[in-house]
Design a protein around this motif. Sequence first.
Motif, mmCIF file in Angstrom:
data_model
loop_
_atom_site.group_PDB
_atom_site.id
_atom_site.type_symbol
_atom_site.label_atom_id
_atom_site.label_comp_id
_atom_site.label_asym_id
_atom_site.label_seq_id
_atom_site.Cartn_x
_atom_site.Cartn_y
_atom_site.Cartn_z
ATOM 1 N N PHE A 96 0.824 -1.205 0.000
ATOM 2 C CA PHE A 96 0.000 0.000 0.000
ATOM 3 C C PHE A 96 0.860 1.259 0.000
ATOM 4 C CE2 PHE A 96 -2.095 3.369 2.449
ATOM 5 C CZ PHE A 96 -3.257 3.547 1.696
ATOM 6 N N THR A 97 1.846 1.297 0.900
ATOM 7 C CA THR A 97 2.692 2.492 0.985
ATOM 8 C C THR A 97 3.544 2.668 -0.265
ATOM 9 O OG1 THR A 97 4.318 1.178 2.228
ATOM 10 C CG2 THR A 97 2.784 2.520 3.501
ATOM 11 N N THR A 98 3.911 1.551 -0.915
ATOM 12 C CA THR A 98 4.686 1.650 -2.154
ATOM 13 C C THR A 98 3.816 2.152 -3.303
ATOM 14 O OG1 THR A 98 6.123 -0.164 -1.439
ATOM 15 C CG2 THR A 98 6.123 0.381 -3.774
ATOM 16 N N THR A 99 2.602 1.603 -3.366
ATOM 17 C CA THR A 99 1.699 1.969 -4.461
ATOM 18 C C THR A 99 1.242 3.423 -4.358
ATOM 19 O OG1 THR A 99 0.928 -0.320 -4.569
ATOM 20 C CG2 THR A 99 -0.427 1.360 -5.657
ATOM 21 N N TYR A 100 0.921 3.831 -3.143
ATOM 22 C CA TYR A 100 0.364 5.179 -2.940
ATOM 23 C C TYR A 100 1.353 6.108 -2.243
ATOM 24 C CZ TYR A 100 -3.994 2.752 -4.014
ATOM 25 O OH TYR A 100 -4.976 2.010 -4.629
ATOM 26 N N ALA A 101 2.637 5.834 -2.423
ATOM 27 C CA ALA A 101 3.665 6.629 -1.739
ATOM 28 C C ALA A 101 3.548 8.112 -2.091
ATOM 29 C CB ALA A 101 5.053 6.097 -2.084
ATOM 30 N N VAL A 134 1.600 3.783 8.402
ATOM 31 C CA VAL A 134 1.341 4.481 7.139
ATOM 32 C C VAL A 134 2.239 5.700 6.967
ATOM 33 C CG1 VAL A 134 -0.412 5.666 5.763
ATOM 34 C CG2 VAL A 134 -1.043 3.666 7.127
ATOM 35 N N PHE A 135 2.390 6.507 8.030
ATOM 36 C CA PHE A 135 3.067 7.796 7.879
ATOM 37 C C PHE A 135 4.443 7.868 8.533
ATOM 38 C CE2 PHE A 135 -1.477 8.853 7.478
ATOM 39 C CZ PHE A 135 -1.447 9.489 6.257
ATOM 40 N N GLN A 136 4.873 6.810 9.179
ATOM 41 C CA GLN A 136 6.205 6.739 9.796
ATOM 42 C C GLN A 136 6.351 7.792 10.909
ATOM 43 O OE1 GLN A 136 8.010 4.082 8.852
ATOM 44 N NE2 GLN A 136 6.314 3.661 7.453
ATOM 45 N N ILE A 137 7.584 7.929 11.385
ATOM 46 C CA ILE A 137 7.851 8.823 12.514
ATOM 47 C C ILE A 137 7.807 10.279 12.062
ATOM 48 C CG2 ILE A 137 9.668 9.551 14.126
ATOM 49 C CD1 ILE A 137 10.461 6.655 14.387
#
Length: 677
Positions: free
Chosen positions: A359-364, A542-545
């Motif tokens: 998901f994070t790769t596709t919608y980065a 999803v959004f990391q630190i």
Amino acid sequence: MNLQLTTGIKAALLVVLTGAICLLLEPSAPWLTSYPKAWQLPLSDWVGTGAGAFLALIKPVARMFADLMSYPMEWVKAALSLTPWPFVFGCVLALGWRTGGWKMLALAGGGLGFVLASGYWQEGMNTLALVAVSVPLALVIGAAVGILANEIPRLRAAVEATLDVMQTVPTFAYLTPLLVLFGFGPVVGLVASAIYAAPPMARNVLLGLQRVPAEVKEAAVMSGATRRQQLFQVELPAAASQIMVGVNQCLMAALSMVIIAAVIGGFNDIGWEVLLTMRKGWFGQSLMAGMVIVVFAILIDRMSATWAQERAPRFNARFSWILLVIGAVLAVAVPFKQAPDAALLAPIADGLDAGLTSFTTTYADALLSFKNNALYFVLLPVRIGFDQAVLPFTWGFSWTPGMSLWLFAAAGIVAVSLVTVGRRMAALMLLIAAGVLETGVSQLPWPFLIAAAAALAWCAKGPRLAILVAVLLASLLLAGLWERALLSLYLSGVSVLACVLFGGLTGLCCAVWPPLWRAVQPVCDMLQTIPLFVFLIPILMVFQIGEFSAFLAIIAYAVVPMIRYTRQGLVETPAEMIEAATASGATRWQMLWHVRAPYAAPSILLGLNQTILYAFAMLVIAALIGTTGLGQSIYLALNQADVGLGLSAGAAMAILAFVADRIVQGFAAERRRALGL
């Protein structure tokens, strides 16, 4: 024009003039924006020295207490760990049936089945051991404090003030002195949980005793009972329902401390598993461990809340005994009485990680764009102002002094037009908002902010609160914590504003359209049972630190009170007021705006108060994922065992929460008086 409106206009005018003077003098007097270090006092060092001496004095007693508490801790842990899981199932299912029938039975079975399949049964039992020992300790302490405050009225105000402080000081702040006192280990987590969970019990015991009807007390006196007999045989049983609410809140508070206590506990429980998997970036496994805590929280909350109800149905005890016997028989007869080590749900956790990565790769690009837009166009301008946040690589142009003049000129023109139609308060608030946006919350001149807070306090509750607020905020200046306090104020403030907009709108929609509330209510119930730490997991996935993740976590935790209280206030408008408005020909919108909203104002302000306190509570937890300000100072103090910094930063956070709490409560009380409530 009423007295309060006149006072508000004078206060707002004073704030506007203070801000204008600060802006004009800033080039020649930079100390208005940056308080000189030469004027600061080493309060943190003084606090550290004094607290260190006191802690050294009582450390032997504390270590002895820790040694004593380690025995019941190990006994309960061993009992839960060695008890076959079928028998634990039987006990919990029997309790579920007794309290809630088939629905509670199904909830208990599904919840414990999830814990077993997750592979965290052993860690879950260790967590319950921590709760099982800390909660009785908190109940005894809380009940004793509540009874003492009831029996000695002169102590009541001091006890209530102490409880206010305990509930506004961030949990991380008092972990530092506890770490020095008790050392690293599970006992310090136990004590921290007990301290955090005791105030709700004390408040509800005191409230329950105060609400005992006078005729009940008089009947006890007429029967010749001694004071002790009156208290333990009449008043406490009469207050049992309210006291059980305290037990419910105490249980939930202790469970919410599990992950926080794991920071210094080093205990092989669910809290430690959540921390460990988060640090390794195993977000799927971390969420699975976090959901175990959520399951425990939901089960404990539902069962204890049912027992707190006066007329709650108690289902047939015979079937409970049957379930208990079946569990005991299976525990003895079935060879798989030990919980499986392997997680049956591990493929789900792995799939969640894989799905997240995909998901994070596709919608980065979309996620990064959403995050950056929120940071550059909302959070950053509020933090440092348009004059520093508007840059070519974000906005496409640079902010100039001329633009600041145009902003103030436009605000002035609109303010003048508002004054001409009699909206003087709105005009002054517009000028204040323009100044804040141009300068930024973290860059506000300290005289302006102190004047603004004192003016609000004066309007809310009079001069005594205004003086107290000014003194408390000035203490942050003297302690050298002002800049960090402004950073905390910025992040909590913008989060609370988002909660007010989103939560207020959601509550309004739920009040207008009841079917929506039936869908939203279970979500609110679930969010209120999730411990603070667990909110970080899906957002980090999803959004990391970063600051944006902290912003979202605070909103997720603090938005529920705003939804609940807004909706509750709007639907509880008296029927006679609705009938009168309908008879006068009011439209649905007019009824909502001119009848329901004014009557709901006290309830909405109470929701705002709770949202603010929740935001400050979550702010310290959010420091673990990259925020700055007082929360970061408290976390660093914990890592360095710096008692002075930890207590000072914690006290500063408590001051901000206390100021906001008292001001909002003052406005709510005034609205209740105006409505004759």
